[in-house]
Design a protein around this motif. Structure first.
Motif, short mmCIF file in Angstrom:
data_model
loop_
_atom_site.label_atom_id
_atom_site.label_comp_id
_atom_site.label_asym_id
_atom_site.label_seq_id
_atom_site.Cartn_x
_atom_site.Cartn_y
_atom_site.Cartn_z
N ILE A 1 0.83 -1.20 0.00
CA ILE A 1 0.00 0.00 0.00
C ILE A 1 0.87 1.26 0.00
O ILE A 1 0.61 2.21 -0.74
CB ILE A 1 -0.95 0.01 1.22
CG1 ILE A 1 -2.00 -1.08 1.07
CG2 ILE A 1 -1.62 1.36 1.36
CD1 ILE A 1 -2.87 -1.26 2.31
N HIS A 2 1.93 1.24 0.82
CA HIS A 2 2.77 2.44 0.88
C HIS A 2 3.54 2.66 -0.42
O HIS A 2 3.66 3.80 -0.89
CB HIS A 2 3.76 2.37 2.04
CG HIS A 2 4.60 3.61 2.16
ND1 HIS A 2 5.83 3.75 1.54
CD2 HIS A 2 4.37 4.80 2.80
CE1 HIS A 2 6.31 4.95 1.79
NE2 HIS A 2 5.44 5.60 2.56
N GLN A 3 4.08 1.61 -0.97
CA GLN A 3 4.91 1.76 -2.16
C GLN A 3 4.10 1.98 -3.44
O GLN A 3 4.63 2.45 -4.44
CB GLN A 3 5.81 0.54 -2.32
CG GLN A 3 6.80 0.33 -1.19
CD GLN A 3 7.77 1.48 -1.00
OE1 GLN A 3 7.52 2.39 -0.23
NE2 GLN A 3 8.86 1.46 -1.74
N ASN A 4 2.81 1.63 -3.41
CA ASN A 4 1.93 1.84 -4.57
C ASN A 4 0.67 2.57 -4.10
O ASN A 4 -0.43 2.01 -4.13
CB ASN A 4 1.57 0.50 -5.20
CG ASN A 4 2.79 -0.26 -5.68
OD1 ASN A 4 3.36 0.04 -6.71
ND2 ASN A 4 3.21 -1.26 -4.90
N PRO A 5 0.81 3.83 -3.68
CA PRO A 5 -0.33 4.55 -3.09
C PRO A 5 -1.37 4.96 -4.12
O PRO A 5 -1.10 4.94 -5.34
CB PRO A 5 0.33 5.80 -2.47
CG PRO A 5 1.51 6.05 -3.37
CD PRO A 5 2.01 4.67 -3.76
N ALA A 6 -2.55 5.31 -3.64
CA ALA A 6 -3.59 5.81 -4.53
C ALA A 6 -3.15 7.12 -5.15
O ALA A 6 -2.32 7.84 -4.60
CB ALA A 6 -4.89 5.99 -3.74
N ALA A 7 -3.70 7.41 -6.33
CA ALA A 7 -3.34 8.64 -7.04
C ALA A 7 -3.57 9.86 -6.15
O ALA A 7 -4.62 9.98 -5.50
CB ALA A 7 -4.16 8.76 -8.32
N GLY A 8 -2.59 10.74 -6.13
CA GLY A 8 -2.71 11.96 -5.35
C GLY A 8 -2.24 11.86 -3.92
O GLY A 8 -2.21 12.86 -3.20
N THR A 9 -1.84 10.64 -3.47
CA THR A 9 -1.36 10.45 -2.10
C THR A 9 0.15 10.64 -2.07
O THR A 9 0.89 9.92 -2.75
CB THR A 9 -1.70 9.04 -1.58
OG1 THR A 9 -3.12 8.84 -1.66
CG2 THR A 9 -1.24 8.87 -0.15
N ALA A 10 0.61 11.59 -1.29
CA ALA A 10 2.05 11.88 -1.19
C ALA A 10 2.70 10.93 -0.19
O ALA A 10 2.16 10.69 0.89
CB ALA A 10 2.26 13.32 -0.76
N ILE A 11 3.85 10.38 -0.57
CA ILE A 11 4.59 9.49 0.32
C ILE A 11 6.06 9.90 0.34
O ILE A 11 6.53 10.59 -0.57
CB ILE A 11 4.48 8.01 -0.10
CG1 ILE A 11 5.06 7.81 -1.51
CG2 ILE A 11 3.05 7.54 -0.03
CD1 ILE A 11 5.18 6.35 -1.92
N VAL A 12 6.78 9.48 1.35
CA VAL A 12 8.22 9.71 1.41
C VAL A 12 8.92 8.60 0.64
O VAL A 12 8.31 7.59 0.27
CB VAL A 12 8.72 9.76 2.87
CG1 VAL A 12 8.04 10.87 3.63
CG2 VAL A 12 8.50 8.41 3.57
#
Length: 291
Positions: free
Chosen positions: A169-180
Protein backbone atom coordinates in the motif's frame (compact mmCIF):
# COMPACT_ATOMS: atom_id res chain seq x y z
CA UNK A 1 17.34 -6.29 -11.68
CA UNK A 2 14.40 -6.18 -9.26
CA UNK A 3 14.18 -9.98 -9.20
CA UNK A 4 17.85 -10.00 -8.21
CA UNK A 5 17.07 -7.60 -5.33
CA UNK A 6 14.24 -9.91 -4.30
CA UNK A 7 16.54 -12.95 -4.31
CA UNK A 8 19.11 -11.13 -2.18
CA UNK A 9 16.34 -10.14 0.25
CA UNK A 10 15.20 -13.77 0.45
CA UNK A 11 18.72 -14.92 1.34
CA UNK A 12 18.93 -12.25 4.05
CA UNK A 13 15.51 -13.19 5.47
CA UNK A 14 16.76 -16.79 5.72
CA UNK A 15 19.92 -15.72 7.55
CA UNK A 16 18.16 -13.44 10.06
CA UNK A 17 16.76 -16.39 12.02
CA UNK A 18 20.29 -17.26 13.11
CA UNK A 19 20.60 -13.93 14.95
CA UNK A 20 17.12 -14.41 16.42
CA UNK A 21 18.02 -17.83 17.78
CA UNK A 22 21.25 -16.56 19.34
CA UNK A 23 19.42 -13.70 21.09
CA UNK A 24 16.65 -15.97 22.41
CA UNK A 25 19.21 -18.44 23.71
CA UNK A 26 21.03 -15.66 25.56
CA UNK A 27 18.06 -13.54 26.75
CA UNK A 28 15.06 -15.92 26.77
CA UNK A 29 11.60 -15.39 25.31
CA UNK A 30 9.43 -12.75 26.97
CA UNK A 31 7.40 -9.85 25.57
CA UNK A 32 9.70 -7.30 27.21
CA UNK A 33 12.72 -9.16 25.87
CA UNK A 34 11.18 -9.24 22.39
CA UNK A 35 10.61 -5.47 22.54
CA UNK A 36 14.19 -4.90 23.68
CA UNK A 37 15.38 -7.01 20.75
CA UNK A 38 13.28 -4.93 18.32
CA UNK A 39 14.42 -1.68 19.97
CA UNK A 40 18.13 -2.50 19.66
CA UNK A 41 17.87 -3.83 16.10
CA UNK A 42 15.80 -0.83 15.00
CA UNK A 43 18.17 1.63 16.68
CA UNK A 44 21.20 0.11 14.92
CA UNK A 45 19.69 -0.06 11.47
CA UNK A 46 17.80 3.25 11.85
CA UNK A 47 21.06 5.04 12.66
CA UNK A 48 22.79 3.45 9.67
CA UNK A 49 19.92 4.37 7.34
CA UNK A 50 19.82 7.95 8.66
CA UNK A 51 23.55 8.32 7.93
CA UNK A 52 23.13 6.71 4.50
CA UNK A 53 20.26 9.12 3.80
CA UNK A 54 22.58 12.08 4.38
CA UNK A 55 21.12 12.81 7.84
CA UNK A 56 17.91 14.01 6.18
CA UNK A 57 14.36 12.85 6.83
CA UNK A 58 11.23 13.76 4.86
CA UNK A 59 7.74 13.71 6.34
CA UNK A 60 4.33 12.85 4.90
CA UNK A 61 1.26 12.02 7.05
CA UNK A 62 0.32 8.92 5.03
CA UNK A 63 3.82 7.47 5.35
CA UNK A 64 3.79 8.03 9.11
CA UNK A 65 0.41 6.28 9.30
CA UNK A 66 1.78 3.29 7.38
CA UNK A 67 4.87 3.24 9.62
CA UNK A 68 2.54 3.15 12.65
CA UNK A 69 0.65 0.22 11.09
CA UNK A 70 3.98 -1.56 10.56
CA UNK A 71 4.78 -1.04 14.26
CA UNK A 72 1.44 -2.54 15.34
CA UNK A 73 2.11 -5.52 13.09
CA UNK A 74 5.63 -6.05 14.48
CA UNK A 75 4.41 -5.88 18.09
CA UNK A 76 1.45 -8.16 17.31
CA UNK A 77 3.69 -10.75 15.65
CA UNK A 78 6.12 -10.63 18.56
CA UNK A 79 3.50 -10.94 21.29
CA UNK A 80 1.37 -13.69 19.74
CA UNK A 81 4.49 -15.51 18.59
CA UNK A 82 5.80 -15.72 22.15
CA UNK A 83 2.42 -16.91 23.47
CA UNK A 84 2.10 -19.48 20.67
CA UNK A 85 5.57 -20.90 21.28
CA UNK A 86 4.80 -21.24 25.01
CA UNK A 87 1.70 -23.39 24.45
CA UNK A 88 2.23 -25.04 21.07
CA UNK A 89 4.73 -26.34 18.53
CA UNK A 90 7.40 -24.39 16.66
CA UNK A 91 6.37 -26.27 13.51
CA UNK A 92 2.79 -25.02 13.63
CA UNK A 93 3.90 -21.51 14.53
CA UNK A 94 6.17 -21.49 11.46
CA UNK A 95 3.39 -22.92 9.30
CA UNK A 96 0.88 -20.19 10.10
CA UNK A 97 3.50 -17.43 10.03
CA UNK A 98 4.79 -18.37 6.58
CA UNK A 99 1.35 -19.14 5.17
CA UNK A 100 0.04 -15.78 6.33
CA UNK A 101 3.08 -13.99 4.95
CA UNK A 102 2.36 -15.52 1.57
CA UNK A 103 -1.44 -15.88 1.42
CA UNK A 104 -2.65 -12.43 2.50
CA UNK A 105 -0.41 -10.36 0.17
CA UNK A 106 -1.16 -12.92 -2.58
CA UNK A 107 -4.92 -12.42 -2.25
CA UNK A 108 -4.52 -8.66 -1.78
CA UNK A 109 -2.67 -8.52 -5.09
CA UNK A 110 -5.55 -10.18 -6.92
CA UNK A 111 -8.43 -8.39 -5.20
CA UNK A 112 -7.13 -4.86 -4.66
CA UNK A 113 -3.90 -4.41 -6.62
CA UNK A 114 -5.13 -5.58 -10.01
CA UNK A 115 -2.65 -8.46 -10.33
CA UNK A 116 -3.28 -10.81 -13.23
CA UNK A 117 -4.61 -14.27 -12.30
CA UNK A 118 -2.45 -16.93 -13.98
CA UNK A 119 -2.19 -20.70 -13.68
CA UNK A 120 1.49 -20.36 -12.71
CA UNK A 121 0.64 -18.24 -9.66
CA UNK A 122 -2.13 -20.62 -8.55
CA UNK A 123 0.06 -23.71 -8.94
CA UNK A 124 2.95 -22.02 -7.11
CA UNK A 125 0.75 -20.95 -4.19
CA UNK A 126 -0.95 -24.34 -3.79
CA UNK A 127 2.36 -26.19 -4.08
CA UNK A 128 4.17 -24.11 -1.46
CA UNK A 129 1.17 -24.21 0.91
CA UNK A 130 1.03 -28.02 0.59
CA UNK A 131 4.77 -28.32 1.22
CA UNK A 132 4.54 -26.17 4.36
CA UNK A 133 1.63 -28.25 5.66
CA UNK A 134 3.44 -31.54 5.00
CA UNK A 135 6.52 -30.32 6.83
CA UNK A 136 4.53 -29.01 9.82
CA UNK A 137 2.41 -32.18 10.03
CA UNK A 138 5.55 -34.26 10.35
CA UNK A 139 7.21 -32.06 12.97
CA UNK A 140 4.24 -31.12 15.16
CA UNK A 141 2.83 -33.06 18.08
CA UNK A 142 -0.52 -34.76 18.17
CA UNK A 143 -1.74 -32.97 21.31
CA UNK A 144 -5.11 -31.23 21.24
CA UNK A 145 -4.95 -27.47 21.30
CA UNK A 146 -7.48 -25.12 22.83
CA UNK A 147 -8.93 -21.84 21.68
CA UNK A 148 -5.92 -19.87 22.93
CA UNK A 149 -3.53 -21.64 20.57
CA UNK A 150 -5.93 -21.27 17.65
CA UNK A 151 -6.33 -17.56 18.40
CA UNK A 152 -2.55 -17.17 18.34
CA UNK A 153 -2.31 -19.01 15.02
CA UNK A 154 -4.96 -16.75 13.50
CA UNK A 155 -3.23 -13.63 14.84
CA UNK A 156 0.19 -14.73 13.57
CA UNK A 157 -1.30 -15.56 10.17
CA UNK A 158 -3.01 -12.15 9.99
CA UNK A 159 -0.23 -9.93 11.32
CA UNK A 160 2.57 -11.50 9.30
CA UNK A 161 0.46 -11.30 6.15
CA UNK A 162 -0.50 -7.68 6.74
CA UNK A 163 3.15 -6.64 6.85
CA UNK A 164 3.33 -7.35 3.13
CA UNK A 165 0.05 -5.55 2.50
CA UNK A 166 1.21 -2.41 4.34
CA UNK A 167 4.44 -2.39 2.33
CA UNK A 168 2.47 -2.74 -0.91
CA UNK A 169 0.00 0.00 0.00
CA UNK A 170 2.77 2.44 0.88
CA UNK A 171 4.91 1.76 -2.16
CA UNK A 172 1.93 1.84 -4.57
CA UNK A 173 -0.33 4.55 -3.09
CA UNK A 174 -3.59 5.81 -4.53
CA UNK A 175 -3.34 8.64 -7.04
CA UNK A 176 -2.71 11.96 -5.35
CA UNK A 177 -1.36 10.45 -2.10
CA UNK A 178 2.05 11.88 -1.19
CA UNK A 179 4.59 9.49 0.32
CA UNK A 180 8.22 9.71 1.41
CA UNK A 181 10.99 7.75 -0.27
CA UNK A 182 11.88 4.18 0.65
CA UNK A 183 14.82 5.21 2.85
CA UNK A 184 12.75 7.81 4.73
CA UNK A 185 9.89 5.35 5.24
CA UNK A 186 12.30 2.81 6.66
CA UNK A 187 13.76 5.39 9.06
CA UNK A 188 10.28 6.38 10.29
CA UNK A 189 9.51 2.71 10.98
CA UNK A 190 12.73 2.38 12.98
CA UNK A 191 11.96 5.57 14.97
CA UNK A 192 8.50 4.35 15.96
CA UNK A 193 9.90 0.93 16.86
CA UNK A 194 12.51 2.50 19.16
CA UNK A 195 10.01 4.86 20.83
CA UNK A 196 7.37 2.21 21.54
CA UNK A 197 9.71 -0.62 22.45
CA UNK A 198 11.84 1.74 24.54
CA UNK A 199 8.74 2.57 26.57
CA UNK A 200 8.01 -1.12 27.12
CA UNK A 201 11.61 -1.76 28.19
CA UNK A 202 11.52 1.14 30.66
CA UNK A 203 8.29 -0.25 32.12
CA UNK A 204 9.92 -3.67 32.38
CA UNK A 205 12.99 -2.24 34.09
CA UNK A 206 10.84 -0.57 36.74
CA UNK A 207 9.14 -3.89 37.46
CA UNK A 208 12.32 -5.92 37.55
CA UNK A 209 11.72 -7.70 34.25
CA UNK A 210 14.86 -6.54 32.43
CA UNK A 211 18.12 -8.42 32.88
CA UNK A 212 21.55 -7.37 31.74
CA UNK A 213 22.33 -8.48 28.20
CA UNK A 214 25.52 -10.23 27.23
CA UNK A 215 27.69 -8.84 24.42
CA UNK A 216 26.67 -11.86 22.37
CA UNK A 217 22.98 -10.97 22.71
CA UNK A 218 23.66 -7.31 21.86
CA UNK A 219 25.64 -8.37 18.79
CA UNK A 220 22.86 -10.71 17.72
CA UNK A 221 20.22 -7.96 18.02
CA UNK A 222 22.39 -5.52 16.07
CA UNK A 223 23.20 -8.10 13.41
CA UNK A 224 19.53 -8.93 13.03
CA UNK A 225 18.75 -5.24 12.59
CA UNK A 226 21.20 -4.88 9.72
CA UNK A 227 20.27 -8.11 7.93
CA UNK A 228 16.50 -7.72 8.36
CA UNK A 229 16.62 -4.00 7.61
CA UNK A 230 18.50 -4.39 4.35
CA UNK A 231 16.14 -7.20 3.31
CA UNK A 232 13.06 -5.06 4.01
CA UNK A 233 14.48 -2.13 2.03
CA UNK A 234 15.12 -4.43 -0.94
CA UNK A 235 11.55 -5.73 -0.70
CA UNK A 236 10.18 -2.17 -0.62
CA UNK A 237 12.22 -1.29 -3.72
CA UNK A 238 11.21 -4.39 -5.67
CA UNK A 239 7.50 -4.27 -4.76
CA UNK A 240 7.13 -1.14 -6.87
CA UNK A 241 7.96 -3.26 -9.92
CA UNK A 242 6.92 -6.83 -9.01
CA UNK A 243 3.33 -7.84 -8.22
CA UNK A 244 2.71 -8.95 -4.61
CA UNK A 245 1.09 -12.15 -5.93
CA UNK A 246 4.52 -12.96 -7.41
CA UNK A 247 6.84 -11.39 -4.86
CA UNK A 248 5.65 -13.00 -1.63
CA UNK A 249 5.40 -16.60 -2.88
CA UNK A 250 8.99 -16.21 -4.12
CA UNK A 251 10.12 -14.95 -0.70
CA UNK A 252 8.29 -17.74 1.14
CA UNK A 253 9.44 -20.46 -1.23
CA UNK A 254 13.01 -19.21 -1.18
CA UNK A 255 13.10 -19.10 2.62
CA UNK A 256 11.84 -22.68 2.86
CA UNK A 257 14.49 -23.98 0.45
CA UNK A 258 17.32 -21.91 1.93
CA UNK A 259 16.42 -22.94 5.50
CA UNK A 260 17.28 -26.52 4.51
CA UNK A 261 20.47 -25.45 2.72
CA UNK A 262 21.67 -23.32 5.64
CA UNK A 263 20.75 -26.15 8.01
CA UNK A 264 23.46 -28.24 6.37
CA UNK A 265 26.05 -25.55 7.12
CA UNK A 266 24.98 -25.48 10.78
CA UNK A 267 25.06 -29.29 10.94
CA UNK A 268 21.35 -29.55 11.63
CA UNK A 269 19.64 -32.87 11.01
CA UNK A 270 17.75 -32.73 7.70
CA UNK A 271 14.97 -35.30 7.52
CA UNK A 272 13.51 -36.79 4.37
CA UNK A 273 10.36 -34.78 5.05
CA UNK A 274 12.40 -31.55 5.19
CA UNK A 275 14.12 -32.41 1.93
CA UNK A 276 10.82 -33.33 0.25
CA UNK A 277 9.25 -30.08 1.45
CA UNK A 278 12.18 -28.08 0.02
CA UNK A 279 12.00 -29.95 -3.30
CA UNK A 280 8.24 -29.41 -3.69
CA UNK A 281 8.66 -25.75 -2.77
CA UNK A 282 11.48 -25.32 -5.28
CA UNK A 283 9.37 -26.84 -8.05
CA UNK A 284 6.43 -24.58 -7.16
CA UNK A 285 8.66 -21.48 -7.17
CA UNK A 286 10.18 -22.43 -10.54
CA UNK A 287 6.69 -22.86 -12.01
CA UNK A 288 6.10 -19.19 -11.18
CA UNK A 289 8.98 -18.30 -13.51
CA UNK A 290 7.37 -19.96 -16.54
CA UNK A 291 6.33 -17.21 -19.00
Amino acid sequence: MYYLLLMIATVLFSIQFVFNKVYQREAGETFVGSCRFLMISSLVFGALMFAYNGFRLSFEPFSLLMAACALIISVGCGYFGIVALSISDLAKYSLYMMLGGMAIPFLYGFIFNGDAVTWQKIVCFVTIAAALYINAAGAGSAKREGWKAKLCYAAIFFFNGMSGVVATIHQNPAAGTAIVGTNDFTIWKMILNVLFCGGVVLWGARHGRVKRLSMKALGAAGGYGVVNGVAEVLVLLSIMHIEPSVQYPIITGGCVVLSVVFGLFFREKITRRNALCALITLIGTLVLMIP
